[in-house]
Structure formats: C-alpha cells, structure tokens
Write a protein that holds these residues in place. Structure first.
Motif, PDB file in Angstrom:
ATOM      1  N   PRO A  11       0.904  -1.098  -0.179  1.00  0.00           N
ATOM      2  CA  PRO A  11      -0.026   0.003  -0.123  1.00  0.00           C
ATOM      3  C   PRO A  11       0.808   1.336   0.010  1.00  0.00           C
ATOM      4  CG  PRO A  11      -0.773  -1.466   1.574  1.00  0.00           C
ATOM      5  CD  PRO A  11       0.362  -2.185   1.005  1.00  0.00           C
ATOM      6  N   SER A  12       1.989   1.122   0.622  1.00  0.00           N
ATOM      7  CA  SER A  12       2.620   2.551   0.668  1.00  0.00           C
ATOM      8  C   SER A  12       3.685   2.802  -0.159  1.00  0.00           C
ATOM      9  CB  SER A  12       3.298   2.583   2.234  1.00  0.00           C
ATOM     10  OG  SER A  12       4.043   1.340   2.434  1.00  0.00           O
ATOM     11  N   ALA A  13       4.153   1.581  -1.066  1.00  0.00           N
ATOM     12  CA  ALA A  13       5.421   1.731  -2.120  1.00  0.00           C
ATOM     13  C   ALA A  13       4.692   2.217  -3.523  1.00  0.00           C
ATOM     14  CB  ALA A  13       5.835   0.169  -2.234  1.00  0.00           C
ATOM     15  N   GLN A  14       5.759   2.871  -4.193  1.00  0.00           N
ATOM     16  CA  GLN A  14       5.587   3.456  -5.379  1.00  0.00           C
ATOM     17  C   GLN A  14       5.415   2.231  -6.578  1.00  0.00           C
ATOM     18  OE1 GLN A  14       4.208   6.280  -4.693  1.00  0.00           O
ATOM     19  NE2 GLN A  14       5.360   7.640  -5.859  1.00  0.00           N
ATOM     20  N   GLY A  15       6.356   1.353  -6.388  1.00  0.00           N
ATOM     21  CA  GLY A  15       6.309   0.419  -7.705  1.00  0.00           C
ATOM     22  C   GLY A  15       6.123  -1.063  -6.834  1.00  0.00           C
ATOM     23  N   GLN A  16       5.994  -1.847  -7.897  1.00  0.00           N
ATOM     24  CA  GLN A  16       5.955  -3.309  -7.515  1.00  0.00           C
ATOM     25  C   GLN A  16       7.177  -3.887  -6.925  1.00  0.00           C
ATOM     26  OE1 GLN A  16       2.972  -5.484 -10.024  1.00  0.00           O
ATOM     27  NE2 GLN A  16       4.323  -4.444 -11.433  1.00  0.00           N
ATOM     28  N   GLN A  17       6.952  -5.042  -6.246  1.00  0.00           N
ATOM     29  CA  GLN A  17       8.073  -5.720  -5.700  1.00  0.00           C
ATOM     30  C   GLN A  17       8.009  -7.051  -6.187  1.00  0.00           C
ATOM     31  OE1 GLN A  17       7.652  -5.306  -1.351  1.00  0.00           O
ATOM     32  NE2 GLN A  17       8.377  -3.241  -1.447  1.00  0.00           N
ATOM     33  N   GLU A  18       9.046  -7.873  -6.724  1.00  0.00           N
ATOM     34  CA  GLU A  18       9.089  -9.012  -7.058  1.00  0.00           C
ATOM     35  C   GLU A  18       9.307 -10.145  -6.092  1.00  0.00           C
ATOM     36  OE1 GLU A  18      10.774 -12.068 -10.698  1.00  0.00           O
ATOM     37  OE2 GLU A  18      11.131  -9.867 -10.547  1.00  0.00           O
ATOM     38  N   HIS A  19       8.746 -11.422  -5.912  1.00  0.00           N
ATOM     39  CA  HIS A  19       9.181 -12.454  -4.706  1.00  0.00           C
ATOM     40  C   HIS A  19       9.517 -13.750  -5.441  1.00  0.00           C
ATOM     41  CE1 HIS A  19       7.367  -9.309  -2.050  1.00  0.00           C
ATOM     42  NE2 HIS A  19       6.260  -9.163  -2.974  1.00  0.00           N
ATOM     43  N   GLU A  20      10.231 -14.393  -4.482  1.00  0.00           N
ATOM     44  CA  GLU A  20      10.343 -15.838  -5.075  1.00  0.00           C
ATOM     45  C   GLU A  20       9.093 -16.608  -4.337  1.00  0.00           C
ATOM     46  OE1 GLU A  20      12.673 -17.513  -6.723  1.00  0.00           O
ATOM     47  OE2 GLU A  20      12.938 -15.405  -7.522  1.00  0.00           O
ATOM     48  N   GLN A  21       8.466 -16.189  -3.406  1.00  0.00           N
ATOM     49  CA  GLN A  21       7.314 -16.894  -2.803  1.00  0.00           C
ATOM     50  C   GLN A  21       6.434 -15.760  -1.966  1.00  0.00           C
ATOM     51  OE1 GLN A  21       8.719 -20.236  -0.311  1.00  0.00           O
ATOM     52  NE2 GLN A  21       8.951 -18.794   1.239  1.00  0.00           N
ATOM     53  N   VAL A  22       5.172 -16.146  -1.922  1.00  0.00           N
ATOM     54  CA  VAL A  22       4.331 -15.183  -1.151  1.00  0.00           C
ATOM     55  C   VAL A  22       3.244 -16.128  -0.351  1.00  0.00           C
ATOM     56  CG1 VAL A  22       4.276 -13.093  -2.541  1.00  0.00           C
ATOM     57  CG2 VAL A  22       2.670 -15.076  -2.902  1.00  0.00           C
ATOM     58  N   LEU A  23       2.934 -15.422   0.970  1.00  0.00           N
ATOM     59  CA  LEU A  23       1.926 -16.115   1.840  1.00  0.00           C
ATOM     60  C   LEU A  23       0.711 -15.723   1.593  1.00  0.00           C
ATOM     61  CD1 LEU A  23       1.329 -17.826   4.475  1.00  0.00           C
ATOM     62  CD2 LEU A  23       1.817 -15.842   5.686  1.00  0.00           C
ATOM     63  N   VAL A  24      -0.317 -16.602   1.135  1.00  0.00           N
ATOM     64  CA  VAL A  24      -1.446 -16.171   0.578  1.00  0.00           C
ATOM     65  C   VAL A  24      -2.705 -16.743   1.755  1.00  0.00           C
ATOM     66  CG1 VAL A  24      -3.211 -16.534  -1.386  1.00  0.00           C
ATOM     67  CG2 VAL A  24      -0.845 -16.404  -1.753  1.00  0.00           C
ATOM     68  N   ILE A  25      -3.678 -15.873   2.132  1.00  0.00           N
ATOM     69  CA  ILE A  25      -4.562 -16.248   3.108  1.00  0.00           C
ATOM     70  C   ILE A  25      -5.821 -16.232   2.258  1.00  0.00           C
ATOM     71  CG2 ILE A  25      -5.699 -15.283   5.414  1.00  0.00           C
ATOM     72  CD1 ILE A  25      -2.492 -16.231   5.343  1.00  0.00           C
ATOM     73  N   ALA A  26      -6.727 -17.274   2.876  1.00  0.00           N
ATOM     74  CA  ALA A  26      -8.107 -17.623   2.338  1.00  0.00           C
ATOM     75  C   ALA A  26      -8.844 -16.411   2.337  1.00  0.00           C
ATOM     76  CB  ALA A  26      -8.646 -18.700   2.785  1.00  0.00           C
ATOM     77  N   GLY A  27      -9.393 -15.948   1.577  1.00  0.00           N
ATOM     78  CA  GLY A  27     -10.717 -14.817   1.543  1.00  0.00           C
ATOM     79  C   GLY A  27     -10.006 -13.583   1.707  1.00  0.00           C
ATOM     80  N   ALA A  28      -8.517 -13.350   1.729  1.00  0.00           N
ATOM     81  CA  ALA A  28      -8.009 -11.846   2.181  1.00  0.00           C
ATOM     82  C   ALA A  28      -6.946 -11.706   0.777  1.00  0.00           C
ATOM     83  CB  ALA A  28      -7.238 -12.030   3.267  1.00  0.00           C
ATOM     84  N   GLY A  29      -6.301 -12.581   0.265  1.00  0.00           N
ATOM     85  CA  GLY A  29      -5.295 -12.486  -0.894  1.00  0.00           C
ATOM     86  C   GLY A  29      -3.842 -12.925  -0.382  1.00  0.00           C
ATOM     87  N   ILE A  30      -2.979 -11.766  -0.912  1.00  0.00           N
ATOM     88  CA  ILE A  30      -1.471 -11.949  -0.664  1.00  0.00           C
ATOM     89  C   ILE A  30      -1.118 -11.046   0.789  1.00  0.00           C
ATOM     90  CG2 ILE A  30       0.729 -11.624  -1.526  1.00  0.00           C
ATOM     91  CD1 ILE A  30      -0.200 -12.101  -4.295  1.00  0.00           C
ATOM     92  N   GLU A  31      -0.564 -11.588   1.588  1.00  0.00           N
ATOM     93  CA  GLU A  31      -0.399 -10.740   2.721  1.00  0.00           C
ATOM     94  C   GLU A  31       0.956  -9.458   2.087  1.00  0.00           C
ATOM     95  OE1 GLU A  31       1.910 -12.389   6.100  1.00  0.00           O
ATOM     96  OE2 GLU A  31      -0.177 -12.440   6.881  1.00  0.00           O
TER      97      GLU A  31
END
Length: 149
Positions: A11-31
C-alpha cells in the motif's frame, strides 16, 4: 503450466516488488499486497496474467522485456486463464476460484501508452487477454515455479 513471476505492490510503495514466494490467506489474498483483505470488487484477492500475452504485447510494440507491466500478482506460463473463469483450480497447494476476466482499464492503458501507442490502443490490445481475478479459497505459500492446474 506454472507460475513464472510473482509481484505485489504494498500500500505504501510506489512500485511493484518481485518475490520468490508469497503467503496467501483464504478470503484475503497476498499478505502485504495493496489489495490484501479488501473486498471492493469481485475476485480482488489475487490476479493472474499469462506471460505469453505480455510477451506478445512487448514484441508487437517493440518494448523492453518486462513481465511486470500489467501489475498483476501472478504471471503464468502455459495456462489459458480465460478457461478458469468460474472454476476452482490449484496453484501449488493453494486453491483458487477464477471469478472474472481482469479486463484492461484506462489506468492500465495509461501505464502502457507511449508516443507511438495511444491509451485506447493499449487497452484494446489487452481486451480478453489482461488476466484473471480470483478468490483465494485456502491459505498457503505460492512460490515461483508452482504448478497451476
């Protein structure tokens, strides 16, 4: 049929960040993503786009190679995302449900426009090819290389 790249935009970043992996929460999306736990629109948990569609755009408009240009979370390879609308599917061990096509908007068109390419032409290029909005049905980790099916 796998995940080639993973992106978030905090929310506070200007650009996108790339990841090797992300934590995904049911009903909420990518942490940590700007849309995490928001429910303003259907399928807002996570977005996917085909690498092949991005590459076709880049080639057609002589752009540098950049799979992040659509600002979608997951870039897939070898997956026809349009076929997943209304269906449940797996990304690694995480279950998703395709909600609707992530059709291009003027915002995306504006990001992709150039002196040689109008906003309208950029939007037109990605109609029915800009990806998929999905709901997250189970929590887990999605990593680069995860199988989609």
């Amino acid at each position: 049929m796998s995940i080639e790249r993973i992106f978030t935009k905090p929310p506070s970043a200007q650009g996108q960040q790339e990841h090797e992996q992300v934590l995904v929460i049911a009903g909420a999306g990518i942490e940590g993503d700007r849309y995490y736990a928001r429910h303003d629109e259907p399928g807002q948990n996570i977005t996917l786009v085909e690498a092949e569609e991005i590459e076709a755009f880049l080639l057609a408009h002589e752009r540098p190679y950049d799979l992040s240009i659509t600002h979608r979370n997951l870039v897939t390879r070898g997956v026809r995302l349009n076929d997943l609308v209304g269906r449940e599917f797996q990304v690694g061990d995480v279950r998703l449900r395709g909600v609707e096509l992530c059709e291009p908007c003027a915002g995306l068109g504006g990001m992709l426009a150039s002196p040689a390419l109008s906003v309208a032409a950029a939007v037109k290029h990605f109609v029915h090819r800009a990806g998929l909005r999905a709901d997250v049905l189970s929590s887990g980790t999605i990593a680069r290389g995860a199988k989609v099916g």
